[in-house]
Design an enzyme around this catalytic site. Structure first.
Site, PDB file in Angstrom:
ATOM      1  CG  ASP A 166     -53.156  59.606  63.344  1.00  0.00           C
ATOM      2  OD1 ASP A 166     -52.681  58.767  62.573  1.00  0.00           O
ATOM      3  OD2 ASP A 166     -54.333  59.550  63.761  1.00  0.00           O
ATOM      4  CD  GLU A 196     -55.440  54.717  59.840  1.00  0.00           C
ATOM      5  OE1 GLU A 196     -55.507  53.934  60.806  1.00  0.00           O
ATOM      6  OE2 GLU A 196     -55.747  55.931  59.930  1.00  0.00           O
TER       7      GLU A 196
HETATM    8 CO    CO Z   1     -55.711  58.548  63.030  1.00  0.00          CO
HETATM    9 ZN    ZN Z   2     -53.095  56.923  62.277  1.00  0.00          ZN
END
Ligand code: CO
Ligand code: ZN
Length: 334
Positions: A166, A196
C-alpha cells in the site's frame, strides 16, 4: 515486475518523506514520459502526450501514492526509549513487536508498557521503540524523526508479501502501464502522489495543478477472503477491483461503466468493490476545483497497514492490462 516491486517496497517513504521512492520511480519513467516535473508537495507528475495532436484529447490523471504509514518520535525518556505517535492509519496490534527503521538508518523494535494485558490492542501511547540506547543522551533518535516498518520482501511465487505494498503495488502498476501504452489519443498524467496516508494531501494539490477531466486512483483495497475479515466481496487473485464506494467517495457511474465495458471487451477478470472502511486519492481528485469525473481501480491486498501486506501477481498484471486497454483508446465518458 517482481524486481521493481521489491525495490519499491524496500525503499523508505513515510508520508512527507517520499524522496527515496520518488528517485526510484524517476529512474524508471524518465525514458517513458514526454514531460516530468515535481511540485511543491513532492508529487511526481509524468505526462504522456497524445500520440497524434488532437483537440478532443481527454486530460486524464492517474494517481498512485508513494508514501507509506509510519511512526514519529514524540519524546525520548530518560532510559533512551523512544515514545512515538502515528503517521497515518497505524494499528497497535500490527505495531507491537514490529521492527522499524528511522529515516537516518537507526533501527528499533516496538515494545509495550502493559505486557500483562497483551491480548488487548495496545494504544500508541503505551508503546515505545527500543533502539538499543541506555539513556536519553545515548539515544540516536530525536523528537520529530520518522520511522517505517522494516521487513523483508518475500516472494511466495504467485503471492508477494512486503511492507508498503500500500501503495507501491499501485506505483508499480502505473509504471508498467506507462511502459505498456504504445499509443494513445489521450493526454495522460501519471501522478505519483505524496501524503495519501495522512489524508490525500498530495493528490489534492496535484489535481488542482493538472486540472484533469477524468481522474482514476490506483490503490490497494482490503479483501474479505480471510477468516477475520469484514464481509466484503474482494478476493486475492480474482482480478482488479472496480470501486463503487468507499468511506470517502462514490465513484462516478460513467467511470465504472467505462471500466467494466473495457474489462469485458478485453476479457480481463474484474471484481466489484464496495469498501466498508477507508478511502483513496480518488476522493481528492473528485472534489478538486469545480469537480472531476473520478473513479478508482484497486488491487486486492491482505493485511493492509501491517508490515506484511500480501498481493497476488496476476492481480497486478490484470490491473496493468485493464488500465492499458482503457487509456489506449478514445474515452466515451461524457
Ligand atoms: Co493505506
Ligand atoms: Zn493506499
Amino acid at each position: 515486475m517482481k524486481e521493481l516491486l521489491k525495490q519499491l517496497t524496500q525503499a523508505f517513504g513515510t508520508s512527507g518523506y517520499e524522496s527515496a521512492v520518488r528517485d526510484l520511480i524517476l529512474s524508471e519513467i524518465k525514458p517513458l514520459a514526454d514531460e516530468v516535473r515535481v511540485d511543491a508537495l513532492g508529487n511526481l507528475i509524468a505526462r504522456k502526450k497524445p500520440t497524434k495532436a488532437d483537440k478532443s484529447a481527454k486530460r486524464i490523471m492517474l494517481a498512485a501514492h508513494m508514501d507509506e504509514i509510519g511512526l514519529i518520535a514524540s519524546h525520548i525518556d530518560k532510559n533512551g526509549f523512544v515514545r512515538f505517535t502515528n503517521v497515518g492509519g497505524v494499528f497497535g496490534r500490527y505495531t507491537l513487536g514490529a521492527r522499524v527503521r528511522f529515516a537516518n538508518g537507526v533501527k528499533g523494535v516496538v515494545g509495550y508498557d502493559n505486557l500483562e494485558r497483551f491480548h488487548e490492542a495496545p494504544p500508541m501511547n503505551k508503546m515505545y521503540i527500543d533502539v538499543g540506547a541506555a539513556s536519553k543522551e545515548d539515544c540516536p533518535v530525536k523528537v520529530g524523526d520518522v520511522a517505517a516498518f522494516e521487513q523483508a520482501f518475500t516472494d511466495m511465487g504467485e503471492r508477494l508479501v512486503a511492507k508498503s505494498l500500500d501503495d507501491r503495488a499501485g506505483v508499480a502498476v502505473l509504471i508498467e502501464t506507462l511502459r505498456a501504452i504504445k499509443s494513445t489519443p489521450n493526454d495522460l498524467y501519471f501522478v505519483f502522489t505524496t501524503q495519501e496516508e495522512v489524508g490525500s494531501r498530495g493528490a489534492g494539490v496535484a489535481a488542482y495543478g493538472v486540472e484533469p477531466e477524468l481522474g482514476i486512483a490506483v490503490d490497494v483495497t482490503p479483501t474479505g477472503d480471510t477468516p477475520a475479515s469484514l464481509k466484503m466481496e474482494m478476493e486475492l487473485g480474482k482480478g482488479p477491483c472496480i470501486k463503487f464506494r468507499d468511506t470517502g467517495m462514490l465513484s462516478d457511474p460513467r467511470v465504472i461503466e467505462w471500466m467494466i465495458q473495457t474489462a469485458e471487451k478485453s476479457k480481463i477478470p474484474y471484481q466489484r468493490e464496495v469498501l466498508l472502511a477507508g478511502s483513496t486519492d480518488a476522493r481528492e481528485m473528485q472534489i478538486s476545483r469545480a469537480g472531476v469525473i473520478s473513479g478508482a481501480v484497486s488491487i486486492p491486498c491482505r493485511y493492509v497497514h501491517s508490515a506484511s501486506e500480501m498481493v497476488d501477481v496476476s492481480d497486478l498484471q490484470n490491473t496493468v492490462k485493464l488500465l492499458t486497454a482503457m487509456l489506449s483508446k478514445p474515452v466515451q465518458v461524457k
